[in-house]
Design a protein around this motif. Structure first.
Motif, mmCIF file in Angstrom:
data_model
loop_
_atom_site.group_PDB
_atom_site.id
_atom_site.type_symbol
_atom_site.label_atom_id
_atom_site.label_comp_id
_atom_site.label_asym_id
_atom_site.label_seq_id
_atom_site.Cartn_x
_atom_site.Cartn_y
_atom_site.Cartn_z
ATOM 1 N N CYS A 32 -12.608 -75.409 29.193
ATOM 2 C CA CYS A 32 -11.175 -75.167 29.306
ATOM 3 C C CYS A 32 -10.511 -76.453 29.801
ATOM 4 N N GLU B 247 -18.293 -74.222 31.628
ATOM 5 C CA GLU B 247 -18.357 -74.479 33.072
ATOM 6 C C GLU B 247 -17.994 -73.227 33.875
ATOM 7 N N CYS B 248 -16.825 -72.660 33.580
ATOM 8 C CA CYS B 248 -16.311 -71.596 34.444
ATOM 9 C C CYS B 248 -16.305 -70.227 33.752
ATOM 10 N N CYS C 288 -15.359 -71.202 28.151
ATOM 11 C CA CYS C 288 -15.668 -72.443 28.853
ATOM 12 C C CYS C 288 -17.112 -72.445 29.346
ATOM 13 N N CYS D 120 -11.384 -77.584 33.467
ATOM 14 C CA CYS D 120 -12.729 -78.134 33.656
ATOM 15 C C CYS D 120 -12.854 -79.494 32.969
HETATM 16 ZN ZN ZN Z 1 -13.415 -73.922 32.656
#
Ligand code: ZN
Length: 115
Positions: free
Chosen positions: A106, A87-88, A85, A109
C-alpha cells in the motif's frame, strides 16, 4: 465480488501483454548489442563505449526488475492475494493498482520503505 473479478481479469491481461512487450524489448536489445560491438570499436572511444554499456545495462536491469514485479503480481493474482499489501495486509487502493498494477505494498508501506 463480480467487479473485483473483472478488475483482476483486466489487470492480468494488461500484465501479460506488458510482460510480452518487455521480453521482446530485452530480446531486441540483446540482438543490437551483438551487432553494435563493431561500431563501438570503430569509434575507439573507450569512455563513450563504457558509458553506453552502463546505460544499456541499466536499461536491461530496469526491464528485468519490472519483469520480476510482473511475475510476482501474476503469482499473487493466481493465489488470490493480489491487491493486498504484503507488509500490513491492508487492501491496496484500486487507484494505486490502476496506476501501478504490480504494486505489492500500500502507499503507506511503500513510502515508509523508500524513506
Ligand atoms: Zn501496507
Amino acid at each position: 465480488m463480480k467487479e473485483r473479478g473483472s478488475f483482476l481479469h483486466q489487470v492480468k491481461s494488461d500484465l501479460v501483454s506488458r510482460r510480452d512487450e518487455l521480453l521482446q524489448l530485452i530480446e531486441e536489445q540483446s540482438d543490437k548489442e551483438g551487432k553494435n560491438i563493431g561500431d563501438i570499436k570503430d569509434v575507439a572511444d573507450e569512455v563513450s563505449s563504457l558509458t553506453m554499456d552502463k546505460l544499456q545495462n541499466s536499461i536491461e536491469e530496469a526491464e528485468i526488475s519490472e519483469l520480476k514485479l510482473i511475475d510476482e503480481a501474476l503469482e499473487r493474482i493466481d493465489k488470490d492475494a493480489y491487491g493486498v499489501c504484503i507488509e500490513c495486509s491492508h487492501e491496496i487502493q484500486v487507484k494505486r493498482l490502476e496506476y501501478f498494477p504490480y504494486a505489492a505494498r500500500c502507499i503507506g508501506c511503500q513510502e515508509a520503505l523508500e524513506e
